[in-house]
Design a protein around this motif. Structure first.
Motif, PDB file in Angstrom:
ATOM      1  N   MET A  45       0.826  -1.207   0.000  1.00  0.00           N
ATOM      2  CA  MET A  45       0.000   0.000   0.000  1.00  0.00           C
ATOM      3  C   MET A  45       0.862   1.260   0.000  1.00  0.00           C
ATOM      4  O   MET A  45       0.553   2.241  -0.684  1.00  0.00           O
ATOM      5  N   ALA A  46       1.942   1.244   0.767  1.00  0.00           N
ATOM      6  CA  ALA A  46       2.811   2.413   0.857  1.00  0.00           C
ATOM      7  C   ALA A  46       3.534   2.679  -0.465  1.00  0.00           C
ATOM      8  O   ALA A  46       3.814   3.835  -0.809  1.00  0.00           O
ATOM      9  N   ALA A  47       3.826   1.598  -1.213  1.00  0.00           N
ATOM     10  CA  ALA A  47       4.592   1.746  -2.454  1.00  0.00           C
ATOM     11  C   ALA A  47       3.725   2.124  -3.648  1.00  0.00           C
ATOM     12  O   ALA A  47       4.232   2.667  -4.634  1.00  0.00           O
ATOM     13  N   LEU A  48       2.425   1.837  -3.568  1.00  0.00           N
ATOM     14  CA  LEU A  48       1.533   2.071  -4.705  1.00  0.00           C
ATOM     15  C   LEU A  48       0.783   3.380  -4.541  1.00  0.00           C
ATOM     16  O   LEU A  48      -0.141   3.491  -3.739  1.00  0.00           O
ATOM     17  N   GLN A  49       1.187   4.369  -5.296  1.00  0.00           N
ATOM     18  CA  GLN A  49       0.559   5.686  -5.252  1.00  0.00           C
ATOM     19  C   GLN A  49      -0.062   5.982  -6.610  1.00  0.00           C
ATOM     20  O   GLN A  49       0.632   6.295  -7.574  1.00  0.00           O
ATOM     21  N   HIS A  50      -1.375   5.857  -6.681  1.00  0.00           N
ATOM     22  CA  HIS A  50      -2.070   6.026  -7.960  1.00  0.00           C
ATOM     23  C   HIS A  50      -3.469   6.550  -7.671  1.00  0.00           C
ATOM     24  O   HIS A  50      -4.072   6.226  -6.645  1.00  0.00           O
ATOM     25  N   SER A  51      -3.994   7.353  -8.588  1.00  0.00           N
ATOM     26  CA  SER A  51      -5.304   7.978  -8.358  1.00  0.00           C
ATOM     27  C   SER A  51      -6.435   6.975  -8.277  1.00  0.00           C
ATOM     28  O   SER A  51      -7.502   7.291  -7.746  1.00  0.00           O
ATOM     29  N   ASN A  52      -6.232   5.748  -8.798  1.00  0.00           N
ATOM     30  CA  ASN A  52      -7.279   4.720  -8.737  1.00  0.00           C
ATOM     31  C   ASN A  52      -6.944   3.597  -7.763  1.00  0.00           C
ATOM     32  O   ASN A  52      -7.443   2.489  -7.886  1.00  0.00           O
ATOM     33  N   ILE A  53      -6.087   3.909  -6.786  1.00  0.00           N
ATOM     34  CA  ILE A  53      -5.756   2.981  -5.707  1.00  0.00           C
ATOM     35  C   ILE A  53      -5.964   3.696  -4.377  1.00  0.00           C
ATOM     36  O   ILE A  53      -5.540   4.847  -4.209  1.00  0.00           O
ATOM     37  N   ILE A  54      -6.646   3.030  -3.447  1.00  0.00           N
ATOM     38  CA  ILE A  54      -6.868   3.609  -2.124  1.00  0.00           C
ATOM     39  C   ILE A  54      -5.518   3.951  -1.500  1.00  0.00           C
ATOM     40  O   ILE A  54      -4.622   3.113  -1.416  1.00  0.00           O
ATOM     41  N   SER A  55      -5.358   5.203  -1.061  1.00  0.00           N
ATOM     42  CA  SER A  55      -4.060   5.673  -0.580  1.00  0.00           C
ATOM     43  C   SER A  55      -3.812   5.285   0.875  1.00  0.00           C
ATOM     44  O   SER A  55      -4.713   5.316   1.714  1.00  0.00           O
ATOM     45  N   TYR A  56      -2.572   4.930   1.138  1.00  0.00           N
ATOM     46  CA  TYR A  56      -2.120   4.547   2.478  1.00  0.00           C
ATOM     47  C   TYR A  56      -1.726   5.795   3.271  1.00  0.00           C
ATOM     48  O   TYR A  56      -1.144   6.739   2.723  1.00  0.00           O
ATOM     49  N   ARG A  57      -2.038   5.803   4.580  1.00  0.00           N
ATOM     50  CA  ARG A  57      -1.688   6.947   5.438  1.00  0.00           C
ATOM     51  C   ARG A  57      -0.639   6.585   6.488  1.00  0.00           C
ATOM     52  O   ARG A  57       0.399   7.216   6.590  1.00  0.00           O
ATOM     53  N   SER A  58      -0.929   5.583   7.300  1.00  0.00           N
ATOM     54  CA  SER A  58       0.011   5.214   8.367  1.00  0.00           C
ATOM     55  C   SER A  58      -0.379   3.854   8.938  1.00  0.00           C
ATOM     56  O   SER A  58      -1.402   3.271   8.563  1.00  0.00           O
ATOM     57  N   CYS A  59       0.434   3.361   9.876  1.00  0.00           N
ATOM     58  CA  CYS A  59       0.147   2.093  10.532  1.00  0.00           C
ATOM     59  C   CYS A  59       0.783   2.088  11.922  1.00  0.00           C
ATOM     60  O   CYS A  59       1.532   3.006  12.279  1.00  0.00           O
ATOM     61  N   GLY A  60       0.485   1.073  12.697  1.00  0.00           N
ATOM     62  CA  GLY A  60       1.073   0.984  14.022  1.00  0.00           C
ATOM     63  C   GLY A  60       0.595  -0.238  14.778  1.00  0.00           C
ATOM     64  O   GLY A  60      -0.291  -0.971  14.322  1.00  0.00           O
ATOM     65  N   GLU A  61       1.221  -0.474  15.944  1.00  0.00           N
ATOM     66  CA  GLU A  61       0.820  -1.576  16.816  1.00  0.00           C
ATOM     67  C   GLU A  61      -0.094  -1.052  17.918  1.00  0.00           C
ATOM     68  O   GLU A  61       0.030   0.083  18.363  1.00  0.00           O
ATOM     69  N   LEU A  62      -1.032  -1.904  18.346  1.00  0.00           N
ATOM     70  CA  LEU A  62      -1.968  -1.540  19.398  1.00  0.00           C
ATOM     71  C   LEU A  62      -1.566  -2.234  20.696  1.00  0.00           C
ATOM     72  O   LEU A  62      -1.125  -3.384  20.682  1.00  0.00           O
ATOM     73  N   SER A  63      -1.770  -1.516  21.816  1.00  0.00           N
ATOM     74  CA  SER A  63      -1.298  -2.088  23.085  1.00  0.00           C
ATOM     75  C   SER A  63      -2.239  -1.867  24.258  1.00  0.00           C
ATOM     76  O   SER A  63      -1.933  -2.289  25.367  1.00  0.00           O
ATOM     77  N   ASP A  64      -3.396  -1.213  24.027  1.00  0.00           N
ATOM     78  CA  ASP A  64      -4.275  -0.986  25.176  1.00  0.00           C
ATOM     79  C   ASP A  64      -5.039  -2.257  25.518  1.00  0.00           C
ATOM     80  O   ASP A  64      -4.932  -3.282  24.837  1.00  0.00           O
ATOM     81  N   GLU A  65      -5.878  -2.196  26.542  1.00  0.00           N
ATOM     82  CA  GLU A  65      -6.535  -3.393  27.060  1.00  0.00           C
ATOM     83  C   GLU A  65      -7.512  -4.026  26.071  1.00  0.00           C
ATOM     84  O   GLU A  65      -7.746  -5.232  26.099  1.00  0.00           O
TER      85      GLU A  65
END
Length: 541
Positions: free
Chosen positions: A68-88
């Motif tokens: 997702m991060a590598a594919l930047q195209h007007s007809n591809i859903i754009s990637y913003r960010s990611c991360g790990e979750l740690s709350d309860e």
């Protein structure tokens, strides 16, 4: 797995506040969320939350994020960010933030059943653009389906890259069946993957959008698998142009002959293709008044203005015809045999319609209740018929439909085939396999019509696949200028044009010509139909 409801109102990754659930499945849950800054909403995003169960799952998620991060195209859903979750609530989870889509094609089809031709064309364009971009980067999507085509703003965009994979060469050997069964190509059931599996899925998706039906039916998964593996999909022969030939091109069982994304885009945007640019520069056209006019797309075209004729005509049998307007061209070639010389000026003074495709076996059998063809297939050109058989078909269609149908004159055939080009083929002077079936690529058989690229007028299989009967007797050319020539008044043979799957490229040139006895029938010869235009009369009496 968490209870998704518990995340409503929670903040993910410091600044994304979960608003609602968009969807959930075995992969995880997708939410809509507000992007917050200083307690103010600055935008909306989609958040996918995944819960990997093992190291393989983690690797799969990382692969999706990298894609997702590598594919930047007007007809591809754009990637913003990611991360790990740690709350309860979410400990051990991974979140992926992406562009928010307002709707999915799956939801739209559930609501409306099918879509308009213009809507399906736009979906085809957006999807082919995205897939072309992905394939050029050495990757394949492997899960094209309505649920993964999303509407963001005014554009359709491809999403869900959980099954994306790189490839080398033309295909890869996959480990296990990947993708959604209903959209899987026959070879994918044998764990063979590559760009061709995405193209098949596009064909199935477009057919579903246009007809509201899935082409393979079965009570069980096993029945569906059997049909995909062994049977051609049920594609109506009268689908609107150019979607019909795009769908047929995408659903060729032989993956090596299947269309690619560039061919889909070419068919959808002929005015933007290198082949089609020649119309503006080289197609000399005159209206019945003798004054020069523009291309067929010119709104000031006098012929269209006077007659009110549509550019594309579909008759009661679903056969599609292209309007050919009057003009002047150089007929023949100095590079061919003596029968092609001398090159001489020909004026076409009357508009006419010519069928976009050769007559297919399903069309011929529907009207004539027989199919003499050697190479059977509903969308293959009918062949093994005589000149008289072809003429009788035109008369039978006229009797039922009411329009005046006939075989094209030899001059009309070459004029339409050249489409304004003075070179040996409509696309240039050298053979191009993607535009013509001949002995170099047809594997000694006819092929479904519409699988090669069209000429600049949108006519398919004018060069190659089968020879085509013309109305004229075969005879030598003269050097004088000709006006609407109809050939010799008598003779032994009738003209055939276009070359066939059995011939070399030289016989498939625009000027190449031959002759056959009108009573003879050959598995290399078929025909296409013309509809006469009388500006003072609508239908045949």
């Amino acid at each position: 797995m968490i209870n998704p409801e518990k995340l409503i109102g929670q903040t993910i990754g410091n600044n994304f506040k979960v608003v609602s659930i968009l969807g959930e499945g075995s992969f995880g849950v997708v939410f809509s969320a507000d992007e917050m800054l200083f307690n103010q909403v600055i935008g909306q995003v989609a958040i996918k939350i995944l819960f990997p169960r093992n190291r393989d799952d983690i690797e799969a998620v990382v692969k999706e994020i990298r894609a997702m991060a590598a594919l930047q195209h007007s007809n591809i859903i754009s990637y913003r960010s990611c991360g790990e979750l740690s709350d309860e609530f979410t400990k051990g989870g991974i979140y992926i933030v992406s562009e928010l889509a307002e709707n999915s094609l799956e939801a739209q089809l559930k609501k409306s059943g099918s879509l308009s031709v213009d809507e399906v064309k736009e979906i085809a364009r957006c999807l082919a653009s995205a897939i072309s971009y992905i394939h050029k980067r050495g990757a394949i999507h492997r899960d094209i389906k309505p649920a993964n085509l999303l509407k963001a703003g005014e554009l359709w965009k491809l999403g869900d890259f959980g099954l994306i994979r790189g490839y080398e060469g033309t295909h890869i050997q996959a480990s296990g069946r990947k993708g959604t069964l209903l959209y899987m190509a026959p070879e994918a059931l044998q764990n063979i993957s590559g760009p061709h599996v995405d193209i098949w899925a596009i064909g199935i998706l477009l057919l579903e959008c246009l007809t509201g039906k899935y082409p393979y039916k079965g009570e069980t998964e096993g029945e569906v698998i059997l049909k995909i593996s062994s049977a051609d999909p049920e594609v109506p022969y009268n689908l609107p142009h150019p979607l019909g030939m795009i769908i047929n091109g995408c659903l060729v069982r032989d993956r090596h002959s299947r269309w690619n994304s560039e061919m889909v885009l070419e068919a959808l945007s002929p005015s933007n293709s290198p082949i089609s640019e020649i119309i503006e520069d080289e197609f000399e056209r005159t209206a019945s008044s003798g004054k020069e006019t523009g291309s067929l797309d010119d709104p000031n075209n006098v012929c269209l203005e006077i007659s009110g004729l549509s550019e594309v005509f579909t008759n009661n049998f679903g056969m599609q015809f292209r309007l050919i307007t009057p003009g002047t061209f150089q007929m023949g070639s100095e590079k061919g045999g003596g029968e092609e010389r001398p090159v001489h000026t020909v004026k076409i003074t009357n508009p006419y319609y010519i069928s976009i495709f050769p007559v297919t076996q399903s069309q011929y059998e529907y009207l004539m209740e027989k199919n003499p063809s050697r190479f059977k297939g509903p969308n293959r050109p009918v062949e093994n018929i005589s000149w008289k058989d072809a003429s009788d078909f035109c008369l039978a269609m006229e009797a039922v439909d009411g329009w005046k149908y006939r075989l094209p004159t030899e001059a009309e055939w070459e004029y339409a085939c050249r489409a304004g080009k003075k070179t040996e083929f409509p696309w240039g002077d050298t053979f191009v396999g993607k535009s013509c079936w001949c002995c170099e690529n047809a594997e000694n058989q006819t092929r479904d019509v519409g699988l090669r690229l069209p000429n600049p007028l949108g006519l398919y299989d004018m060069n190659g696949n089968t020879w085509e009967w013309c109305n004229d007797f075969f005879g030598p050319y003269g050097s004088d200028e000709q006006i609407d020539p109809t050939g010799p008044t008598g003779g032994v043979s009738k003209v055939i044009r276009g070359g066939s799957f059995e011939n070399g490229p030289g016989s498939c040139r625009s000027a190449a010509r031959g002759g056959e006895l009108p009573g003879s029938a050959s598995y290399t010869t078929g025909f296409r139909v013309c509809r006469s235009v009388d500006l003072n009369k609508k239908k045949a009496a």
